[in-house]
Design an enzyme around this catalytic site. Structure first.
Site, PDB file in Angstrom:
ATOM      1  N   CYS A   1       3.788  11.097 -10.924  1.00 17.55           N
ATOM      2  CA  CYS A   1       4.451  11.098 -12.330  1.00 17.55           C
ATOM      3  C   CYS A   1       5.795  11.536 -11.814  1.00 17.55           C
ATOM      4  CB  CYS A   1       3.837  12.433 -13.192  1.00 17.55           C
ATOM      5  SG  CYS A   1       2.068  12.168 -13.095  1.00 17.55           S
ATOM      6  N   MET A   2       6.814  11.607 -12.817  1.00 10.49           N
ATOM      7  CA  MET A   2       8.177  11.813 -12.610  1.00 10.49           C
ATOM      8  C   MET A   2       8.539  13.092 -12.200  1.00 10.49           C
ATOM      9  SD  MET A   2      11.387  11.507 -15.732  1.00 10.49           S
ATOM     10  CE  MET A   2      10.990   9.866 -15.981  1.00 10.49           C
ATOM     11  N   ASP A   3       7.601  14.316 -12.819  1.00 12.13           N
ATOM     12  CA  ASP A   3       7.758  15.473 -12.365  1.00 12.13           C
ATOM     13  C   ASP A   3       6.727  16.284 -11.588  1.00 12.13           C
ATOM     14  OD1 ASP A   3      10.208  15.197 -14.186  1.00 12.13           O
ATOM     15  OD2 ASP A   3       8.587  15.466 -15.582  1.00 12.13           O
TER      16      ASP A   3
ATOM     17  N   LYS B   1      26.163   8.312   7.159  1.00 15.64           N
ATOM     18  CA  LYS B   1      25.934   7.830   5.687  1.00 15.64           C
ATOM     19  C   LYS B   1      24.768   8.157   4.856  1.00 15.64           C
ATOM     20  CE  LYS B   1      23.284   3.889   7.474  1.00 15.64           C
ATOM     21  NZ  LYS B   1      23.478   2.606   7.852  1.00 15.64           N
TER      22      LYS B   1
ATOM     23  N   TYR C   1      -1.578   9.666 -14.755  1.00 18.11           N
ATOM     24  CA  TYR C   1      -1.716   8.473 -15.773  1.00 18.11           C
ATOM     25  C   TYR C   1      -2.750   7.331 -15.224  1.00 18.11           C
ATOM     26  CZ  TYR C   1       2.508  10.813 -17.751  1.00 18.11           C
ATOM     27  OH  TYR C   1       3.350  11.477 -18.272  1.00 18.11           O
TER      28      TYR C   1
ATOM     29  N   HIS D   1      25.643  -5.579  14.794  1.00 17.15           N
ATOM     30  CA  HIS D   1      24.626  -4.880  14.453  1.00 17.15           C
ATOM     31  C   HIS D   1      23.358  -5.686  14.549  1.00 17.15           C
ATOM     32  CE1 HIS D   1      22.704  -1.403  12.442  1.00 17.15           C
ATOM     33  NE2 HIS D   1      22.300  -2.157  11.537  1.00 17.15           N
TER      34      HIS D   1
ATOM     35  N   ARG E   1      24.427 -10.659   7.679  1.00 15.16           N
ATOM     36  CA  ARG E   1      24.699  -9.499   6.464  1.00 15.16           C
ATOM     37  C   ARG E   1      26.417  -9.552   6.721  1.00 15.16           C
ATOM     38  NH1 ARG E   1      21.845  -3.900   6.510  1.00 15.16           N
ATOM     39  NH2 ARG E   1      23.896  -3.354   8.047  1.00 15.16           N
TER      40      ARG E   1
ATOM     41  N   ARG F   1      25.349   3.567  18.119  1.00 16.46           N
ATOM     42  CA  ARG F   1      25.294   4.197  16.736  1.00 16.46           C
ATOM     43  C   ARG F   1      24.123   4.875  16.476  1.00 16.46           C
ATOM     44  NH1 ARG F   1      27.720  -0.916  16.172  1.00 16.46           N
ATOM     45  NH2 ARG F   1      25.792  -1.595  14.979  1.00 16.46           N
TER      46      ARG F   1
HETATM   47  C1  LIG Z   1      22.814   2.677   9.565  1.00 20.40           C
HETATM   48  C2  LIG Z   1      23.542   2.003  10.780  1.00 20.40           C
HETATM   49  C3  LIG Z   1      23.367   2.465  11.820  1.00 20.40           C
HETATM   50  C4  LIG Z   1      22.353   3.304  12.257  1.00 20.40           C
HETATM   51  O1  LIG Z   1      20.844   2.865  12.432  1.00 20.40           O
HETATM   52  P1  LIG Z   1      19.696   3.660  12.993  1.00 20.40           P
HETATM   53  O2  LIG Z   1      18.742   2.840  12.976  1.00 20.40           O
HETATM   54  O3  LIG Z   1      19.641   4.577  11.799  1.00 20.40           O
HETATM   55  O4  LIG Z   1      20.163   4.291  14.136  1.00 20.40           O
HETATM   56  C5  LIG Z   1      24.219   2.017  12.781  1.00 20.40           C
HETATM   57  N1  LIG Z   1      25.006   1.047  12.471  1.00 20.40           N
HETATM   58  C6  LIG Z   1      25.134   0.434  11.319  1.00 20.40           C
HETATM   59  C7  LIG Z   1      26.166  -0.678  11.091  1.00 20.40           C
HETATM   60  C8  LIG Z   1      24.278   0.949  10.299  1.00 20.40           C
HETATM   61  O5  LIG Z   1      24.604   0.531   8.829  1.00 20.40           O
END
Ligand SMILES: *Cc1c(COP(=O)(O)O)cnc(C)c1O
Length: 387
Positions: free
Chosen positions: A320-322, A41, A273, A171, A139, A227
């Site tokens: 800064c921005m750049d 992702k 700045y 999760h 969540r 995951r």
């Molecule tokens: C992003 C995400 C992960 C991966 O988490 P890591 O800590 O980067 O391994 C696994 N499961 C879900 C649902 C996530 O949103």
């Protein structure tokens, strides 16, 4: 993100796909017998989703995971055909392309499941659906109270020939702190939820709970699949517990730029700045042509490290921005000299974790936000890949 030009890059992100493949293989060995999902992702945590996905599959990733449907469809359009899960939708989401492309979608609630069922009917196909239980992150996901109804609705949808429940998952909230009591508590709720679903008659192909930190620290949480995001990119998910090297991981991203300007400034000069940095004595400063417009955190002002002219120095004054400025202290340096913000750390350069520590954040945010106008370049065996 620009594509590589022939002139030297003002600023570039170099992604080492060999390192990524090494990390994926290392994780697979670590969880032997359990499936591995590589999470790609957010443009592969800033590394480029498509080249990362390809390399991950080459190294044996059983599944890919993404947050939103657009990411899943981009993978399918690029030719990825393997198991693929996405988990974040909004009301009114158009699930039909996902159903038509055999993307596993996630249902948190009965209304979401109903939308997926409607898409399956419209597509004339059985939707692959995974059910998510909230085991304590508070969540996304079904509350334990709502879980029996979600399971019953999913069974009805299977009976109607509209969906196949392919997974049950959850999760962690605190897996980067292996001793945190929430981990055991979440695992217990997850076992209850899986048990309830299976007793009701669901036969999920995969049950999964572990992210990178749990994959590396908590075998009891592995179930059928882990995951892994951050660990696949070579960064530690639990910096308080172990560094990436200790875990056998190699950071895949290096961010480089160059000195655009080198010049002398007299003692007492304010730099950048707000003049938050004042040079203590006559010195030279270097200007590096990248800033928060390229994803450099402004929180790194006067804190974040970079390797330039043979040593690690801190940014001088505000980002800064750049542009950012570095105090070269009169050392030998010239315009065009390389500047390394972070990389694997093998050649004395800082790491993304060093940047995270300096900026009060996590390495995930550092690698994911970096980009802007930088070029991305791939090294490693896959030829000609750009992202
Ligand atoms: C992003 C995400 C992960 C991966 O988490 P890591 O800590 O980067 O391994 C696994 N499961 C879900 C649902 C996530 O949103």
């Amino acid at each position: 993100m620009k594509s590589p030009a022939t002139t030297p890059a003002r600023a570039e992100i170099v992604v080492d796909l060999d390192a990524l493949r090494h990390n994926v293989r290392t994780l697979k060995e670590r969880v032997e017998g359990t499936g591995l999902m590589v999470v790609v992702k957010a443009d592969g945590y800033g590394h480029g989703m498509l080249p990362v996905a390809r390399a991950a599959r080459e190294a044996g990733a059983d599944w890919l995971g993404v947050a939103v449907l657009d990411e899943a469809l981009a993978l399918r359009e690029a030719g990825d055909e393997g198991p693929l899960l996405c988990w974040l939708a909004v009301p009114g989401e158009d699930y039909r392309p996902a159903v038509e492309n055999d993307v596993d979608v996630t249902a948190y609630t009965v209304p979401e499941l109903d939308e997926i069922r409607a898409a399956a009917r419209a597509a004339g196909r059985i939707a692959r659906v995974q059910l998510k239980i909230d085991t304590g992150l508070s969540r996304g996901g079904s509350t334990p109270e709502a879980w029996p109804d979600l399971v019953a609705a999913a069974l009805a949808a299977e009976t109607a020939g509209e969906v196949r429940v392919t997974g049950v998952w959850s999760h962690f909230a605190c897996s980067d702190e292996p001793e945190h009591p929430a981990n055991d508590a979440q695992e217990q709720v997850f076992r209850w939820a899986v048990d309830l679903a299976e007793r009701a008659g669901l036969r999920p192909e995969v049950r999964h709970l572990a992210n990178s930190a749990a994959a590396l620290s908590r075998p009891s949480s592995w179930f059928d699949l882990v995951r892994c995001g951050i660990a696949a990119y070579g960064l530690t998910p639990m910096p308080e517990v172990a560094g990436s090297e200790e875990l056998g991981l190699v950071p895949a991203m290096t961010v480089r730029s160059m000195l655009a300007v080198v010049k002398g400034v007299p003692a007492g000069s304010g730099v950048s700045y707000g003049h938050t940095y004042v040079v203590p004595h006559d010195t030279t400063v270097g200007v590096v042509p990248i800033g928060y417009g390229d994803g450099i955190p402004r929180h790194g002002s006067s804190k974040a490290p970079l390797l330039v002219a043979g040593q690690v120095r801190r940014i001088a004054g505000r980002v800064c921005m750049d542009q950012i400025v570095v105090d070269l202290g009169g050392d030998d340096a010239a315009p065009g000299d390389p500047v390394v913000l972070f990389g694997p750390g093998k050649d004395g350069e800082p790491t993304a974790q060093d940047w995270a520590d300096a900026c009060g954040t996590i390495s995930y945010e550092i690698v994911t936000r970096i980009g802007g106008r930088m070029q991305r370049r791939y090294v490693g065996a896959t030829e000609g890949a750009t992202g």
